[in-house]
Design an enzyme around this catalytic site. Structure first.
Site, PDB file in Angstrom:
ATOM      1  CG  ASP A 116     -10.002  -0.981   4.446  1.00  0.00           C
ATOM      2  OD1 ASP A 116      -9.724  -1.266   3.262  1.00  0.00           O
ATOM      3  OD2 ASP A 116      -9.287  -1.274   5.419  1.00  0.00           O
ATOM      4  CE  LYS A 174      -3.661  -2.554   2.214  1.00  0.00           C
ATOM      5  NZ  LYS A 174      -4.221  -3.069   3.459  1.00  0.00           N
ATOM      6  CD  GLN A 182      -3.226  -4.520   6.684  1.00  0.00           C
ATOM      7  OE1 GLN A 182      -3.244  -3.557   5.938  1.00  0.00           O
ATOM      8  NE2 GLN A 182      -3.664  -5.701   6.299  1.00  0.00           N
TER       9      GLN A 182
END
Ligand code: NAP
Length: 280
Positions: free
Chosen positions: A119, A52, A96
């Site tokens: 997300d 990322k 995460q």
């Protein structure tokens, strides 16, 4: 023989488009920025975060990483999220997963400002998806839809079968397919006679995390087969949920693993950060 859906190539194209968009935004004084929170150390997560970060660098999105001790208290994690919500320079916040068991991941996701929830895990965004309103869509399902669109695969009126009902893949993808006017069936671990159902699919998505689960006898000739799975086989090689060698002989389109859905997930995350910056 089927057409290979090249996620790697497509993701690269999307990233190049985003880079150009970011250049224009930067000239207008808008500098998209992603904050990534990682708690404790997890080998796979480290690789994902690195990917990322690399993608952000390539596109021109600023990246700030928060590496937290694995023993961090829930209140401290929430306080970090609250601080990031309030920061004007940050457009996207990503937590995460997995995070250590003593922490409540749902509470943490819910604490992220839904306008920075790149997300697409916040209940507001999940709800928006359910009622067909614009919001942030979970990146992997969004990537799958983008693949179908880019390969001109018509979804409307088609029978779509999704194996897997997780909150991050199966459910949102089923919702997206439904919103695109497919007739959708969701299969899961309690589904009986799964083969009878998958055999009817014009579009078959495997998102369960079991190597070679989808075999040729489960697939209708000419079906579009999307493999979301990422597994390691006995030799440590990356494989999907589909028995690729045999299924590709009868599918019309198929995604490989690696190089299929995986790269699209990162590209869609980048797209969500840029979208958030633009919306602000
Ligand atoms: P998950 O949370 O473990 O969910 C798996 C789903 O599959 C569950 O709904 C489960 O049913 C169902 N399932 C398990 N065994 C089954 C069986 N034998 N028959 C039918 N359904 C079965 O997994 P996930 O997070 O959705 O991820 C799924 C896969 O996609 C994993 O391999 C993961 O690594 C991969 N993934 C890839 C990307 C990417 O970027 N390519 C992103 C995310 C995930 P129940 O609900 O009944 O338990």
């Amino acid at each position: 023989m089927s057409v290979l859906i090249n996620g790697k190539e497509l993701a690269q194209k999307i990233r190049l488009g985003l880079k150009e968009e970011v250049e224009v935004l930067t000239k207008q004084g808008i500098n998209p920025k992603l904050a990534v929170i990682m708690v404790g150390s997890d080998k796979a997560s480290e690789v994902y975060v690195r990917n990322k970060s690399k993608a952000c660098n390539e596109i021109g999105i600023a990246f700030e990483e928060f590496l937290l001790d694995e023993n961090i208290k829930m209140e401290d994690l929430l306080s970090l999220i609250k601080g990031l919500n309030a920061r004007d320079d940050i457009n996207g916040i990503l937590l995460q997963s997995p995070i250590p068991k003593h922490l409540d991941i749902r509470q943490a996701f819910n604490a992220i400002d839904y306008k920075k929830d790149v997300d697409g895990f916040h209940p507001v965004n999940v709800g928006k998806l359910a009622i067909g309103e614009e919001g942030f869509v979970s990146c992997t399902p969004a990537g799958v839809m983008k693949m179908l669109e880019e390969y001109n695969i018509n979804v409307e009126g088609k029978r779509a079968v999704v194996i897997g009902r997780s909150n991050i893949v199966g459910k949102p993808l089923s919702q997206l397919l439904l919103n695109a006017n497919a007739t959708v069936t969701i299969c899961h671990s309690r589904t009986q006679n799964i083969k009878e159902i998958t055999k009817q699919a014009d579009i078959l998505v495997a998102a369960l995390g079991k190597p070679k689960f989808v075999t040729a006898d489960m697939v209708k000739e000419g079906a579009v087969v999307i493999d979301v799975g990422i597994n390691r086989n006995e030799e440590g090689k990356l494989v999907g949920d589909v028995d690729f060698e045999n299924v590709e002989k009868l599918a019309s389109y198929i995604t490989p693993v690696p190089g299929g859905v995986g790269p699209m997930t990162v590209a869609m995350l980048m797209a969500n950060v840029v979208k958030s910056a633009k919306l602000k």
